[in-house]
Design a protein around this motif. Structure first.
Motif, short mmCIF file in Angstrom:
data_model
loop_
_atom_site.label_atom_id
_atom_site.label_comp_id
_atom_site.label_asym_id
_atom_site.label_seq_id
_atom_site.Cartn_x
_atom_site.Cartn_y
_atom_site.Cartn_z
N UNK A 83 8.49 59.28 34.75
CA UNK A 83 8.03 59.14 33.69
C UNK A 83 6.59 58.06 33.67
N UNK A 84 6.44 57.61 35.03
CA UNK A 84 4.83 56.67 35.09
C UNK A 84 4.19 57.76 36.06
N UNK A 85 2.69 58.12 35.85
CA UNK A 85 2.00 59.09 36.41
C UNK A 85 1.78 58.61 37.89
N UNK A 86 2.18 59.82 38.85
CA UNK A 86 2.07 58.98 40.16
C UNK A 86 2.89 58.37 40.78
N UNK A 87 3.89 58.82 40.20
CA UNK A 87 5.08 56.68 40.53
C UNK A 87 5.24 57.52 40.95
N UNK A 88 5.54 58.23 42.49
CA UNK A 88 6.06 58.58 43.84
C UNK A 88 6.43 60.23 44.42
N UNK A 89 6.32 60.11 45.54
CA UNK A 89 6.05 61.44 45.99
C UNK A 89 6.88 62.23 46.18
N UNK A 90 6.48 63.26 46.18
CA UNK A 90 7.86 64.13 46.09
C UNK A 90 8.87 64.30 46.89
N UNK A 91 9.59 64.23 47.02
CA UNK A 91 10.76 64.81 47.46
C UNK A 91 10.80 66.39 48.37
N UNK A 92 10.96 66.67 49.76
CA UNK A 92 11.52 67.85 49.73
C UNK A 92 12.48 68.95 49.17
N UNK A 93 12.30 70.10 49.14
CA UNK A 93 13.47 71.17 48.04
C UNK A 93 14.04 70.12 46.19
N UNK A 94 12.89 69.42 46.20
CA UNK A 94 13.33 68.44 44.67
C UNK A 94 12.51 68.99 43.91
N UNK A 95 12.34 69.39 43.23
CA UNK A 95 11.36 69.37 42.03
C UNK A 95 11.13 68.63 41.81
N UNK A 96 9.68 68.50 41.08
CA UNK A 96 9.52 66.76 40.85
C UNK A 96 8.17 67.11 39.41
N UNK A 97 8.84 66.29 37.89
CA UNK A 97 8.34 67.42 36.81
C UNK A 97 7.27 65.84 36.41
N UNK A 98 6.81 65.92 35.74
CA UNK A 98 5.20 65.43 34.88
C UNK A 98 5.36 65.76 33.11
N UNK A 99 6.66 66.71 32.87
CA UNK A 99 6.48 67.30 31.79
C UNK A 99 7.57 67.11 30.89
N UNK A 100 7.97 66.57 30.18
CA UNK A 100 10.04 65.99 30.06
C UNK A 100 10.12 67.93 29.66
N UNK A 101 9.93 68.56 28.48
CA UNK A 101 10.53 69.49 28.53
C UNK A 101 10.62 70.35 28.39
N UNK A 102 9.43 70.80 30.70
CA UNK A 102 9.50 71.24 31.18
C UNK A 102 10.97 71.21 31.93
N UNK A 103 11.14 69.49 32.18
CA UNK A 103 12.14 68.70 32.41
C UNK A 103 13.49 69.39 31.88
N UNK A 104 13.68 69.17 30.94
CA UNK A 104 15.22 69.12 30.01
C UNK A 104 15.06 71.21 30.12
N UNK A 105 14.48 71.80 30.39
CA UNK A 105 14.55 73.44 30.19
C UNK A 105 15.19 73.70 31.92
N UNK A 106 14.65 72.49 33.03
CA UNK A 106 15.38 73.14 34.26
C UNK A 106 16.68 72.43 33.77
#
Length: 459
Positions: A170-193
């Protein structure tokens, strides 16, 4: 309700207990049938194991938890079963029919088998999970560094049975993405995933101040068949790692409280009493010789006693072999021993250097006033001084003081002529409280025996 896995686990344990008795009989008597003369003992051990093992958490799910801790809990649970069995046989006046060597073989063989069966199962599950099977997909939803840390632990523990499958920070730019782990910044898209990819668990890695955010996320997944777990970030306010307990029927997070759960305290208490009784039995000739030498070497009593503070600040009388000549101290003043201290006798110098003067404290352990491992107790006068100037000093009283401890095996023994020395000792004691495990206690005991008996700092 007892599931099929729980039932199978109990059947395996019963088979190992009975099988261990038969193997022990073959080793001891070269006759499998001989053990059935002790059938009452075996029957009681089986029955009591079925009752006590669940109390020690032996049949709980260990997905993502330490196998070393499981092995220690199995060991303690089995020792408790055997000790209770011996007590019952003694009460029934049947000990004359029981071979002590057979009991020792049975206890060791079955204990090893109980642990080995779990390690084997764990090894099989690790292989299966490394192959990508038997995993629970986890979506982590959190804030900043705490969210990043939780995901990092998931990625670094592929054999735990959990797999990070999505991250929403929830914190913008709050950490690097992990290889193979999708990183979302939009909650509806995250919930759908989460819904479309069969995610079984959602972990909320949020600080306690984010109660409204947490409620929003819980409401979002309320009607979905996913487990929602809260991993609070309490590091800014908690002295020890926060744990959730049931308090008058409501969940409560311990921020500043005893760092050891009730079950751990029971385990530690059982180990302390058994270890102290065995140590006193084995060391009785040594204690007798030391007592005679102390009495003959200088006038005065054999034992030195002094009041110390124990768990929760309760005062008790500690026992040591006397190492100094009788002398008078001013009221309220305790002078620490120093290098070349003229008060120390020649015998006392040897006892202090080898820590043999501490052996009578096993009586304190047997009385329930001390533990084998824990923060070393200091004179009450010194407690009152250090409590005022050293942050966190008072939390050493949250458990029983020990004969040896993490600070002692790391070289922090003897005179504390500077505040900095005591500060380092307290930091080691607090580390021990935060990271206690039965395995750590065993490590400290073995280190004390191997290299902790002699120290250049002890005089």
């Amino acid at each position: 309700m007892l599931g099929i896995r729980g039932l199978l686990a109990r059947l395996v344990d019963v088979s190992l207990i009975v099988g261990g008795a038969m193997v022990a009989s073959q080793i001891r008597f070269q006759d499998l049938g001989q053990s059935w003369g002790d059938g009452a003992f075996i029957t009681f051990s089986v029955a009591f194991a079925l009752v006590s093992f669940p109390v020690f958490g032996v049949y709980e799910s260990w997905r993502g938890r330490s196998m070393l801790r499981l092995a220690s809990q199995v060991s303690i649970a089995w020792l408790v079963v055997q000790v209770c069995g011996l007590v019952l046989m003694f009460s029934l006046h049947r000990t004359d029919f029981i071979s002590r060597l057979w009991v020792a073989y049975w206890t060791a063989i079955t204990g090893g088998a109980l642990i080995a069966s779990r390690l084997l199962l764990h090894a099989v599950l690790r292989s299966v999970r490394y192959a990508g099977l038997n995993l629970r997909n986890v979506a982590v939803l959190g804030v900043g560094a705490h969210c990043h840390e939780v995901v990092g632990k998931l990625v670094a523990s592929p054999a735990s049975g959990f797999r990070a499958s999505a991250v929403f920070n929830t914190e913008p730019g709050g950490g690097a993405a992990w290889k193979g782990v999708p990183l979302f910044d939009d909650f509806p898209t995250f919930a759908e995933h989460v819904r479309s990819h069969g995610v079984q668990e959602v972990w909320l890695a949020l600080p306690l101040s984010e109660a409204s955010t947490m409620l929003h996320f819980v409401n979002e997944f309320r009607n979905d068949l996913v487990n929602i777990r809260f991993i609070p970030d309490v590091r800014s306010m908690a002295l020890f790692e926060g744990s959730v307990i049931d308090l008058i029927g409501a969940p409560a997070i311990s921020l500043v409280a005893s760092p050891l759960p009730a079950r751990a305290i029971v385990q530690k208490e059982i180990f302390d009493r058994l270890f102290a009784a065995l140590a006193l039995l084995v060391l009785m000739p040594v204690l007798t010789i030391i007592a005679v030498v102390v009495k003959c070497s200088s006038r005065g009593p054999v034992f030195f006693t002094q009041y110390r503070k124990g768990a929760d600040g309760r005062v008790f009388k500690i026992y040591k072999f006397r190492t100094m000549r009788p002398h008078a101290e001013k009221t309220g003043v305790i002078t620490q021993a120093t290098k070349g201290d003229p008060r120390i006798t020649r015998v006392g110098a040897l006892l202090r250097r080898t820590s043999l003067d501490e052996l009578p404290q096993f009586f304190n352990v047997l009385r329930g006033e001390m533990s084998v491992v824990g923060p070393r107790p200091h004179a009450i006068e010194h407690d009152e001084l250090y409590q005022k100037v050293i942050n966190g000093y008072i939390h050493r009283y949250r458990i029983k003081p020990g004969i040896t401890g993490w600070a002692q095996v790391n070289g922090f023994r003897g005179e504390t002529d500077r505040i900095e020395k005591m500060q380092m000792r307290v930091e080691h004691d607090l580390y021990y409280l935060r990271n206690w495990s039965f395995a750590l206690d065993m490590r400290i005991v073995m280190t004390t025996v191997a290299r902790g008996l002699v120290s250049s700092n002890a005089y």
